[in-house]
Motif scaffolding. Structure first.
Motif, short mmCIF file in Angstrom:
data_model
loop_
_atom_site.label_atom_id
_atom_site.label_comp_id
_atom_site.label_asym_id
_atom_site.label_seq_id
_atom_site.Cartn_x
_atom_site.Cartn_y
_atom_site.Cartn_z
N SER B 83 -12.45 -1.68 -13.35
CA SER B 83 -11.80 -2.64 -12.55
C SER B 83 -11.68 -2.45 -11.09
CB SER B 83 -10.20 -2.90 -13.07
OG SER B 83 -9.50 -1.76 -12.85
N ASN B 109 -12.22 -8.34 -12.52
CA ASN B 109 -11.13 -7.44 -12.00
C ASN B 109 -9.87 -7.56 -13.10
OD1 ASN B 109 -9.07 -6.79 -9.41
ND2 ASN B 109 -9.21 -5.77 -10.81
N LEU B 110 -9.78 -9.01 -13.03
CA LEU B 110 -8.33 -9.66 -14.04
C LEU B 110 -8.61 -9.23 -15.39
CD1 LEU B 110 -5.70 -11.07 -13.61
CD2 LEU B 110 -7.15 -13.10 -14.03
N GLY B 113 -8.16 -5.46 -16.14
CA GLY B 113 -6.78 -5.24 -15.79
C GLY B 113 -5.98 -5.51 -17.13
N LEU B 114 -6.08 -6.85 -17.59
CA LEU B 114 -5.49 -7.28 -18.65
C LEU B 114 -5.96 -6.63 -20.09
CD1 LEU B 114 -5.64 -11.19 -18.06
CD2 LEU B 114 -3.69 -9.71 -17.96
N LEU B 155 0.47 -4.80 -14.47
CA LEU B 155 0.91 -6.28 -14.79
C LEU B 155 1.18 -6.88 -13.36
CD1 LEU B 155 3.28 -6.66 -17.75
CD2 LEU B 155 0.90 -7.43 -17.38
N CYS B 158 -1.86 -7.59 -11.67
CA CYS B 158 -2.51 -8.85 -12.37
C CYS B 158 -2.04 -9.91 -11.81
CB CYS B 158 -2.52 -8.86 -13.71
SG CYS B 158 -3.41 -7.45 -14.66
N THR B 159 -0.62 -10.14 -11.53
CA THR B 159 0.05 -11.19 -11.08
C THR B 159 -0.48 -11.35 -9.77
OG1 THR B 159 1.90 -10.61 -12.37
CG2 THR B 159 2.13 -12.48 -10.92
N LEU B 161 -3.13 -10.54 -8.54
CA LEU B 161 -4.65 -10.84 -8.31
C LEU B 161 -4.63 -12.15 -8.61
CD1 LEU B 161 -7.59 -10.28 -8.49
CD2 LEU B 161 -7.42 -9.23 -10.73
N THR B 162 -3.99 -12.72 -9.67
CA THR B 162 -4.03 -14.15 -9.82
C THR B 162 -3.62 -15.11 -8.58
OG1 THR B 162 -2.89 -13.67 -12.02
CG2 THR B 162 -3.01 -15.83 -11.44
N TRP B 188 -4.26 -2.04 -5.80
CA TRP B 188 -4.95 -1.98 -7.21
C TRP B 188 -5.65 -0.66 -7.26
CZ3 TRP B 188 -4.28 -4.57 -11.47
CH2 TRP B 188 -5.18 -4.21 -12.72
#
Lengths: 100, 205
Positions: B83, B109-110, B113-114, B155, B158-159, B161-162, B188
């Motif tokens: 990632s 990447n997302l 991460g998830l 988390l 990820c948020t 990144l969104t 990250w």
């Protein structure tokens, strides 16, 4: 219109950074070092010093190349590495290596 | 008294001149990066005692440490390293003006991460079946506090990144304007660095 994004990426001094190829090589090195870590745990005598060395090598690769600290302002390096050094010393003093 | 009033006057003059010539603040990007590095330094001081507590807890309850699933965690380490590579690749791509490659790299990447977070959750379930929980003793408390906070950082990443990905898809980032990706990338990569230390010290020692 000037937005925070355009302000933030204003023309500054010529920036140096690693190439995409270097990123891939670094990722390969990180994966290889992780595999070596998994093999080293079966070497009782050298386990701790080797693991510590490999761990720092991996962290250095990510910080220097992925985070671009190698090419960035020296002040960034100093401001980050001083607390890292303090934390590392504290943690190492608590490891089994310090209490054989 | 004259000196006190003179300083703001000079600043105001410079500010108005800069505005008149549409100048941009020359060090704003470096200031933002410096602020991020200082924040990351504070994060080091946050995670260090938690890692040290795990080292201590492991000596108190070594039998519980032996229940940690090294193979699945190793897989998770590779996923998080990948990632981090995807973020670096995204930055490298947009520097070369390749928007599509940047977008794909950020999506990867997302996903990574998830997946990392989901695997961490399965590890938690597995440990709870062995009776190791936040309240089961020093090891459980130290382990879940450290890895839980790291998972929380994943988390948050990820948020963030969104949001970055949404901007990337909407064409906000270009070859000459990608600081948002770079700035997020610092965070990250730091989460990855923390995991490098956790994986070695908590799992492999």
């Amino acid at each position: 219109m000037t937005t925070p994004e355009t302000i933030a990426h204003a023309p500054e001094h010529e920036e140096k950074h690693a190439s995409e190829g270097t990123f891939f090589v670094v990722f390969g090195a990180l994966a290889a070092l992780t595999v070596i870590e998994l093999l080293v745990i079966y070497l009782p005598g050298l386990r701790y010093p080797l693991l510590i060395g490999l761990m720092f090598a991996k962290a250095w690769l990510v910080i220097d190349y992925f985070m671009n600290l190698r090419y960035d302002n020296k002040l960034f390096r100093i401001s980050f590495l001083i607390p890292v050094a303090a934390g590392v010393i504290m943690t190492i003093l608590l490891t089994p290596l310090s209490h054989p | 008294m004259q000196q006190e009033t003179a300083v703001p006057a000079v600043v105001a003059t410079h500010a108005s001149e800069a505005h008149a010539h549409h100048e941009v603040v020359p060090f704003s990007k470096n200031n933002s990066k410096f602020a991020m590095w200082l924040f990351l330094a504070s994060e080091v001081m946050f995670f260090t005692p938690l890692i040290a507590a795990n080292v201590w807890a492991r000596t108190v309850q070594p039998e519980e440490h032996a229940l940690l699933n090294i193979p699945i965690t190793s897989l998770n380490s590779f996923i998080l390293l990948a990632s981090s590579y995807f973020v670096a690749r995204a930055i490298g791509a947009i520097r070369n003006g390749n928007v599509i490659k940047m977008q794909r790299s950020l999506v990867l990447n997302l996903v990574a991460g998830l997946v990392f977070f989901l695997i961490m959750m399965t590890e938690y379930v597995e440990l709870s079946h062995h009776g190791i929980t936040l309240n089961s003793g020093p090891f459980g408390f130290a382990f879940f506090t450290l890895t839980g906070f790291h998972g929380l950082h994943v988390l948050i990443g990820c948020t963030w990144l969104t949001i970055v990905l949404n901007k990337a898809i909407n064409g906000v980032y270009t070859k000459d304007n990608y600081f948002g990706v770079e700035f997020y990338g610092l965070y990250w990569h730091f989460v990855d660095v923390v995991w490098i230390f956790i994986f070695t010290i908590v799992y492999l020692f």
